[in-house]
Design a protein around this motif. Structure first.
Motif: not given
Ligand code: URA
Length: 241
Positions: A102-103, A106, A133, A187-190, A203
């Motif tokens: 996790l970042d 996060t 998330y 950083h997938q979700i970002k 997040l």
């Molecule tokens: N996606 C993100 O951008 N950050 C995370 O920590 C996990 C998933």
């Protein structure tokens, strides 16, 4: 034989001082007798130790659910930053590592273990283990975004992202959403939100596969996985139980 407080630390019931406190409060029994002292000896293979109503199991591997707070990196060591291992008692730190990352900013569910096989299976890109998330997003998240997340987003990788389930909890200048992804790219979700013109402000991971963040754990707290939780993860990855 080993000291009761050490045994409780190694089976994931908290730091030395936390488990000593549990013993002093009379919340620990050894073979149905309330434990008198943290330093009393237990036979880890034979004695039945119950702590706060939960059985302490001395197993081959350690599985810890951590509610990661912001400000810690998901690594076993770092020359500058505090790592998630710094949140665990010393007895648990040996050989254990976070399953995925996790970042630093996060929060939420992070599994730590010394079971390399299970970690490998959970992280394998082939297995598509769902990760859910909760996020706060700068920008108005709409049904159009839901559609785009499901169809796949171009984030500068070889391929578009796999279908992601985006659920809008609040659509406003600062939106609230839940999203489930099948991969775990950096950083997938970002990056996915950036690609659609939005920004992730907060997040938190709620679940990974069958494992859900225990609502009773405050940020920075952790506990051992139950036998049921371990079994479900192993079933999910097709491991022998
Ligand atoms: N996606 C993100 O951008 N950050 C995370 O920590 C996990 C998933």
């Amino acid at each position: 034989m080993m000291r009761l407080d050490r045994f409780l630390c190694e089976t994931g019931f908290g730091t030395r001082s936390q488990v000593k406190d549990l013993v002093k409060k009379g919340l620990v029994t050894v073979n149905r007798t309330v434990a008198g002292k943290p330093e009393q000896k237990v036979d880890e293979a034979r004695d039945t130790v119950i702590c706060n109503g939960k059985k302490a199991v001395y197993a081959k591997f350690v599985y810890i659910m951590l509610h990661k707070p912001a400000g810690y990196v998901s690594a076993t060591s770092d020359s500058r930053e505090q790592t998630v291992l710094d949140l665990l008692c010393k007895e648990l730190q040996k050989g254990i590592f976070p399953v995925g990352r996790l970042d630093k900013d996060t929060e939420g569910l992070l599994l730590l273990t010394d079971d390399g096989d299970l970690a490998h299976l959970l992280l394998s890109p082939k297995r598509h283990v769902d990760k859910t998330y909760y996020a706060q997003i700068e920008g108005c998240v709409t049904e159009e975004h839901v559609k785009r997340f499901w169809e796949g987003i171009e984030i500068g990788e070889k391929k578009e992202t796999l279908p992601s389930k985006l659920q809008i909890l609040k659509s406003a200048a600062v939106s609230e959403i839940k999203v489930t992804i099948q991969e775990g790219k950096y950083h997938q979700i970002k990056r996915m939100f950036e690609a659609v013109g939005c920004k992730v402000l907060y997040l938190k991971r709620l679940s990974m596969g069958t494992l859900e963040l225990d609502q009773a754990l405050k940020a920075g707290e952790y506990r051992a996985l139950t036998e049921e939780e371990i079994k479900s993860l192993k079933q999910l990855t097709g491991q022998q139980i």
